[in-house]
Design a protein around this motif. Structure first.
Motif, mmCIF file in Angstrom:
data_model
loop_
_atom_site.group_PDB
_atom_site.id
_atom_site.type_symbol
_atom_site.label_atom_id
_atom_site.label_comp_id
_atom_site.label_asym_id
_atom_site.label_seq_id
_atom_site.Cartn_x
_atom_site.Cartn_y
_atom_site.Cartn_z
ATOM 1 N N LEU A 41 20.279 34.529 -8.779
ATOM 2 C CA LEU A 41 19.009 34.585 -8.052
ATOM 3 C C LEU A 41 17.950 33.876 -8.894
ATOM 4 N N ILE A 42 17.285 32.885 -8.278
ATOM 5 C CA ILE A 42 16.248 32.127 -8.972
ATOM 6 C C ILE A 42 14.933 32.347 -8.222
ATOM 7 N N VAL A 43 13.917 32.900 -8.919
ATOM 8 C CA VAL A 43 12.680 33.321 -8.264
ATOM 9 C C VAL A 43 11.462 32.747 -8.968
ATOM 10 N N ASN A 44 10.303 32.976 -8.333
ATOM 11 C CA ASN A 44 9.034 32.704 -9.005
ATOM 12 C C ASN A 44 8.296 34.029 -9.190
ATOM 13 N N SER A 45 6.996 33.972 -9.429
ATOM 14 C CA SER A 45 6.268 35.174 -9.857
ATOM 15 C C SER A 45 6.007 36.188 -8.748
ATOM 16 N N VAL A 46 6.200 35.824 -7.486
ATOM 17 C CA VAL A 46 5.841 36.746 -6.403
ATOM 18 C C VAL A 46 6.974 37.701 -6.029
ATOM 19 N N THR A 47 8.161 37.497 -6.575
ATOM 20 C CA THR A 47 9.300 38.355 -6.238
ATOM 21 C C THR A 47 9.534 39.390 -7.325
ATOM 22 N N ARG A 48 9.474 40.655 -6.941
ATOM 23 C CA ARG A 48 9.768 41.747 -7.868
ATOM 24 C C ARG A 48 11.282 41.928 -7.952
ATOM 25 N N VAL A 49 11.831 41.798 -9.155
ATOM 26 C CA VAL A 49 13.273 41.914 -9.365
ATOM 27 C C VAL A 49 13.554 43.171 -10.181
ATOM 28 N N ASP A 50 14.202 44.139 -9.556
ATOM 29 C CA ASP A 50 14.473 45.419 -10.207
ATOM 30 C C ASP A 50 15.654 46.101 -9.533
ATOM 31 N N ASN A 51 15.850 47.357 -9.875
ATOM 32 C CA ASN A 51 16.939 48.156 -9.326
ATOM 33 C C ASN A 51 16.887 48.200 -7.800
ATOM 34 N N THR A 66 8.934 30.985 -14.216
ATOM 35 C CA THR A 66 7.606 31.288 -14.745
ATOM 36 C C THR A 66 7.729 31.729 -16.197
ATOM 37 N N SER A 67 6.624 31.583 -16.933
ATOM 38 C CA SER A 67 6.621 32.081 -18.315
ATOM 39 C C SER A 67 6.350 33.580 -18.341
ATOM 40 N N GLY A 68 5.569 34.073 -17.368
ATOM 41 C CA GLY A 68 5.309 35.506 -17.278
ATOM 42 C C GLY A 68 6.506 36.252 -16.713
ATOM 43 N N THR A 69 6.689 37.499 -17.151
ATOM 44 C CA THR A 69 7.862 38.275 -16.719
ATOM 45 C C THR A 69 7.502 39.674 -16.228
ATOM 46 N N ASP A 70 6.214 39.941 -15.928
ATOM 47 C CA ASP A 70 5.861 41.292 -15.521
ATOM 48 C C ASP A 70 6.377 41.637 -14.122
ATOM 49 N N HIS A 71 6.936 40.659 -13.403
ATOM 50 C CA HIS A 71 7.549 40.936 -12.100
ATOM 51 C C HIS A 71 9.050 41.225 -12.220
ATOM 52 N N ILE A 72 9.554 41.228 -13.437
ATOM 53 C CA ILE A 72 10.982 41.434 -13.692
ATOM 54 C C ILE A 72 11.189 42.702 -14.505
ATOM 55 N N ASP A 73 12.086 43.575 -14.058
ATOM 56 C CA ASP A 73 12.449 44.759 -14.836
ATOM 57 C C ASP A 73 13.561 44.358 -15.802
ATOM 58 N N ILE A 74 13.149 43.798 -16.933
ATOM 59 C CA ILE A 74 14.109 43.249 -17.893
ATOM 60 C C ILE A 74 15.001 44.343 -18.465
ATOM 61 N N ASP A 75 14.424 45.501 -18.762
ATOM 62 C CA ASP A 75 15.214 46.594 -19.339
ATOM 63 C C ASP A 75 16.358 46.985 -18.411
ATOM 64 N N TRP A 76 16.087 47.050 -17.111
ATOM 65 C CA TRP A 76 17.144 47.418 -16.158
ATOM 66 C C TRP A 76 18.215 46.345 -16.104
#
Length: 376
Positions: A41-51, A66-76
């Motif tokens: 899955l390849i996204v930009n900043s508007v897609t929330r990626v999580d559980n 994007t350089s920002g990652t606050d829309h991605i739940d990296i820990d999960w």
């Protein structure tokens, strides 16, 4: 391999087709059901990626251009063993050149010299450090604030935010958005700090809207406080028109939107996914770029602020983006339209500047232009 790609990502379909079967999709259509058969899955900043999005899918790789990652739940993602890659630093040059364009425009309007100002940079990651280096190359004094780097013992002269407020003429924000921890950045610039800013100060936010308390900013400007404000990011989109009427420059979250930045972001994620698959294919983002509309200029005399402004604004004049946003009525769909249909803005490196002055040629190169000496 089936690769699901946000259709708004430039060059993505062309590149990822080398690695598998690509399906493009709108960001709003990305859902648990639409990704069920995808491997990446390849996204930009508007897609929330999580559980909630990925649970039960067969996704093995997630990339954000994007350089920002606050829309991605990296820990999960780490817990689930899903490979993740972000395009760190892909838009750093674009944001820095946006800040320069804004400051050079204000300097002309308000009759001051940029070289006479002290600029405080809050957050010294990819963007903040690039801004520091380019400002220093042009002889502008900078003060750096990054408590995380200071705490880690990174070399440099580090200042507190309170010190910056008392000593700088420009406060430029380049932090990630964090809501917890000792150095949380949510509402970092609150009503108390806004009230403490001197009237001559210029406040710039190109990172995340929530770093500034927008309600407090509106309230304090409405009461007549006269510092200047440049905003590319916003906390509350529907209330944006009210705040926009009190600030000097407003744009639609496009500071990082250059053609070069987008190409770098897509290429970085392509290369990461190619490596993940064990493929040796790598892409240089420069190979994706078309010829610029304005490619070459011959400069006579030495580089100064007036010449730099002419060069910068021949490539990108921030006023055009400010005008576009001031037609905005407050609907989120309109804001999204401005971003989705943004024109192909170029970076300074796309302009080749010939000069007979060696010092100017060296400075132009340090600032990010392509340059060479010529003989009369």
């Amino acid at each position: 391999m089936k690769i699901l790609v946000d259709e708004s990502i430039l060059y993505a379909k062309r590149l990822f087709s080398y690695l598998g079967c690509v399906e493009t999709i709108t960001s709003k259509a990305i859902s648990t059901s639409s990704i069920m058969l995808a491997d990446a899955l390849i996204v930009n900043s508007v897609t929330r990626v999580d559980n909630a999005l990925l649970n039960g899918s067969r996704i093995q790789f997630v990339g954000t251009v994007t350089s920002g990652t606050d829309h991605i739940d990296i820990d999960w993602l780490v817990e689930e063993g899903i490979e993740f890659s972000a395009a760190e630093g892909c838009n750093a040059i674009a944001v820095v050149e946006y800040v320069f364009s804004a400051l050079l425009w204000l300097a002309q309007r308000d009759n001051f010299s940029l070289s006479e100002k002290t600029i405080g940079i809050v957050g010294v990651g990819n963007i903040g450090s690039c801004l520091h280096h380019r400002l220093s190359a042009f002889g502008v004094r900078t003060l750096l604030c990054d408590p995380l780097l200071a705490e880690k013992g990174e070399p440099g002269n580090w200042y507190s935010l309170e010190t910056l407020i008392n000593q700088v003429d420009v406060l430029s924000l380049h932090t990630p958005l964090t809501r917890t921890g000792r150095y949380a950045t949510w509402h970092l610039i609150d009503e108390q700090i806004l009230a403490a800013l001197p009237d001559h100060c210029i406040l710039i936010n190109t990172c995340r809207g929530e770093v500034i308390d927008n309600t407090a900013l509106f309230r304090i400007l409405e009461k007549g406080k006269s510092f200047r404000v440049i905003l590319d990011v916003w906390e509350l989109i529907p209330s944006l028109p009210f705040l926009l009427s009190y600030i000097d420059i407003g744009t639609a979250h496009i500071a990082g939107y250059t053609l070069e930045g987008k190409a770098r972001g897509t290429a970085q994620i392509f290369n990461a996914y190619s490596k993940f698959l064990g493929n040796t294919m790598r892409i240089n983002s420069k190979s994706l770029l078309p010829f610029p509309l304005l490619e070459r200029i011959r400069m006579h005399g030495k580089l100064n602020e007036e010449v730099l402004r002419l060069l910068v604004h021949s490539i990108y004049n921030i006023c055009h983006d400010d005008i576009r946003l001031r037609r905005f009525s407050g609907l989120s769909s309109e804001f999204d339209y401005l971003r989705k249909n943004y024109y192909h803005r170029r970076e300074w490196s796309s302009l080749f500047v010939e000069t007979s002055d060696r010092t100017s040629a060296d400075k132009l190169m340090q600032l990010g232009f392509s340059s060479r000496l010529y003989t009369l």
